[in-house]
Design an enzyme around this catalytic site. Sequence first.
Site, PDB file in Angstrom:
ATOM      1  N   SER A  93       0.787  -1.337  -0.072  1.00 31.50           N
ATOM      2  CA  SER A  93      -0.026  -0.013  -0.116  1.00 31.50           C
ATOM      3  C   SER A  93       0.828   1.283   0.052  1.00 31.50           C
ATOM      4  O   SER A  93       1.899   1.253   0.575  1.00 31.50           O
ATOM      5  CB  SER A  93      -0.838   0.041   1.239  1.00 31.50           C
ATOM      6  OG  SER A  93      -1.671  -1.058   1.124  1.00 31.50           O
ATOM      7  N   GLY A 147      -2.996  -0.458  -4.073  1.00 32.38           N
ATOM      8  CA  GLY A 147      -1.952   0.170  -3.013  1.00 32.38           C
ATOM      9  C   GLY A 147      -1.386   1.400  -3.855  1.00 32.38           C
ATOM     10  O   GLY A 147      -0.191   1.833  -3.375  1.00 32.38           O
ATOM     11  N   GLU A 162      -7.431  -3.044  -7.621  1.00 33.64           N
ATOM     12  CA  GLU A 162      -8.099  -2.692  -6.633  1.00 33.64           C
ATOM     13  C   GLU A 162      -7.696  -1.290  -5.835  1.00 33.64           C
ATOM     14  O   GLU A 162      -7.357  -1.485  -4.583  1.00 33.64           O
ATOM     15  CB  GLU A 162      -8.019  -3.784  -5.394  1.00 33.64           C
ATOM     16  CG  GLU A 162      -8.528  -5.292  -6.089  1.00 33.64           C
ATOM     17  CD  GLU A 162      -8.135  -6.457  -5.367  1.00 33.64           C
ATOM     18  OE1 GLU A 162      -7.232  -6.301  -4.574  1.00 33.64           O
ATOM     19  OE2 GLU A 162      -8.464  -7.392  -5.434  1.00 33.64           O
ATOM     20  N   PRO A 163      -8.073  -0.205  -6.488  1.00 32.53           N
ATOM     21  CA  PRO A 163      -7.743   0.936  -5.896  1.00 32.53           C
ATOM     22  C   PRO A 163      -8.647   1.346  -4.595  1.00 32.53           C
ATOM     23  O   PRO A 163      -9.938   1.039  -4.750  1.00 32.53           O
ATOM     24  CB  PRO A 163      -7.818   2.096  -6.887  1.00 32.53           C
ATOM     25  CG  PRO A 163      -8.672   1.470  -7.906  1.00 32.53           C
ATOM     26  CD  PRO A 163      -8.484   0.043  -7.592  1.00 32.53           C
ATOM     27  N   ARG A 169      -2.943   6.222  12.219  1.00 35.99           N
ATOM     28  CA  ARG A 169      -1.988   6.027  11.246  1.00 35.99           C
ATOM     29  C   ARG A 169      -0.652   6.418  11.508  1.00 35.99           C
ATOM     30  O   ARG A 169       0.501   5.922  11.549  1.00 35.99           O
ATOM     31  CB  ARG A 169      -2.056   6.365   9.864  1.00 35.99           C
ATOM     32  CG  ARG A 169      -3.428   5.450   9.209  1.00 35.99           C
ATOM     33  CD  ARG A 169      -3.611   5.925   7.565  1.00 35.99           C
ATOM     34  NE  ARG A 169      -2.511   5.452   6.780  1.00 35.99           N
ATOM     35  CZ  ARG A 169      -1.584   6.141   6.412  1.00 35.99           C
ATOM     36  NH1 ARG A 169      -1.312   7.514   6.595  1.00 35.99           N
ATOM     37  NH2 ARG A 169      -0.689   5.651   5.691  1.00 35.99           N
ATOM     38  N   CYS A 181      -4.532   9.715  26.543  1.00 35.54           N
ATOM     39  CA  CYS A 181      -3.446   9.388  27.625  1.00 35.54           C
ATOM     40  C   CYS A 181      -2.372   8.500  26.935  1.00 35.54           C
ATOM     41  O   CYS A 181      -2.133   7.328  27.338  1.00 35.54           O
ATOM     42  CB  CYS A 181      -4.140   8.923  28.987  1.00 35.54           C
ATOM     43  SG  CYS A 181      -3.046   8.859  30.184  1.00 35.54           S
ATOM     44  N   TYR A 239      -8.250   4.726   5.772  1.00 30.34           N
ATOM     45  CA  TYR A 239      -7.728   4.152   6.994  1.00 30.34           C
ATOM     46  C   TYR A 239      -7.826   5.106   8.196  1.00 30.34           C
ATOM     47  O   TYR A 239      -7.082   4.855   9.050  1.00 30.34           O
ATOM     48  CB  TYR A 239      -6.444   3.511   6.643  1.00 30.34           C
ATOM     49  CG  TYR A 239      -6.307   2.607   5.468  1.00 30.34           C
ATOM     50  CD1 TYR A 239      -6.834   1.298   5.520  1.00 30.34           C
ATOM     51  CD2 TYR A 239      -5.771   2.984   4.107  1.00 30.34           C
ATOM     52  CE1 TYR A 239      -6.919   0.594   4.368  1.00 30.34           C
ATOM     53  CE2 TYR A 239      -5.916   2.163   3.064  1.00 30.34           C
ATOM     54  CZ  TYR A 239      -6.326   0.973   3.306  1.00 30.34           C
ATOM     55  OH  TYR A 239      -6.501   0.181   2.123  1.00 30.34           O
TER      56      TYR A 239
END
Length: 481
Positions: free
Chosen positions: A234, A270, A312-313, A360, A391, A421
């Site tokens: 990816s 990806g 598969e984008p 991410r 925290c 994501y």
Amino acid sequence: MIANPLAPAWLQPPADANLLPVTVWSHNAARAASGMLEVAGVAASALAAEFGTPLYVVDEEDVRARALEARECFDREFALVGSAAKVYYACKAFMSAEVARWVTEAGLYIDVCSSGELAVALAAGVDPSRIGLHGNNKSLAEIDRAVRSGVGVLVVDSLIEIERIADAASRHSRVQPVRLRLNSGVHAHTHEYLATAREDQKFGITIADAPAAVARIRSSASLRFLGLHSHIGSQIFESEGFVESAKRLLALHAELLSGGEIPELNLGGGFGIAYTSVDTAVPISVIAARFAAIVASECARLSIPVPVVAVEPGRSIIGPSTFTLYEVGTIKDVEVTLPNEATAIRRYVSVDGGMSDNIRTALYAADYSVRLANRASTAEPALVRVAGKHCESGDIVVLADYLPGDVEPGDLLAVPATGAYCWAMANNYNYLARPAVVAVRNGVARLIVRGETEADLLSRDAGIRSTGVTEAISVTEQGAP
């Protein structure tokens, strides 16, 4: 202005900290004459007032345009080499009923990798024959549901799945089309955790084991072998990995043709996007042309027909379309000692979200950009680190960027390129409720995913018996004014 020594080497002070780099933001994001950030004619302040913050804001026309462009580019390029293409939207990047409708209306198929994602696609009215199911550990129930629903293809990820899918297809009197996922051994130039075609990882089977697996698939009366599948990773900017993977798959494809037809080849997705102004994403038109050229060239060399090629984008369609809107809470200037014993100031700007809505940065050290959203400013840019409210010391949203030096509590900040994501990996750490998702189009904003409330969170706790307690602390949706 001299760069702050704490800034990474790639990040230079901007001439104007109000500018929105077109490569990072959606097509309909702009600053109004007042300095306010707008998307499709709706002001950031209006979005915050109506829906609260944090808030995911999706530029609907941007998503639709990117989906349509992907389909048209691959259709055109593969028609030129005498074949056709199938573009699947990889919904793990972001999935909702509305987005599923947008991409299918643009002519895309849908790639799902769980029963939950399949449920959303079916509830959105997606034709099951245009759905593919992935997964390295599909449960018997997931396989049965997919076959019973009539999905167009299941991707076989391990040898044990061949019998499982065949049994389910036999029970439902179906001949189930399948692809075989290969671990091609190609190393994508990406983060270690994002590279998915290396030998030592959980996805797929090796090229050496593929002929026996395909023979087992072909021996089953309830299965139809569509072709091979690979996904090398990816957030990939270079084409070399795709080229090498295609060569390896086509060599095997040619070998397997002696045992029967193989109508398709899936090269995965990806494709990378720009998260910062220094990222250079490859246009989808260029990607499609490169894929068609290498596939046609290899097929000619191998003297085989060009198969239908599937891709598969996901990130490249939904990622740039979305920004996350936050409100600034606190600001701290921290003096940091440098290796040469000099010091520099890092400004921590804390917002009302964090790793619960964008994990991410913590997972991959991913870089993001940030801009003031409620106003423009002529103040000198200052290096900032945008931190969340959790925290956790690693709760960082933007590791480094420049904001006007007069940023203050109550300001709105927008972090672009958060469509992929972020909501999909959102969580309830520290019992924060997950934010809402709003789509904006033609000057109108509408809710497409409701934000959670504290009542939603408490409703799952079997130890809470007093409804009075729930009502007392959960009177409004999280983030609502």
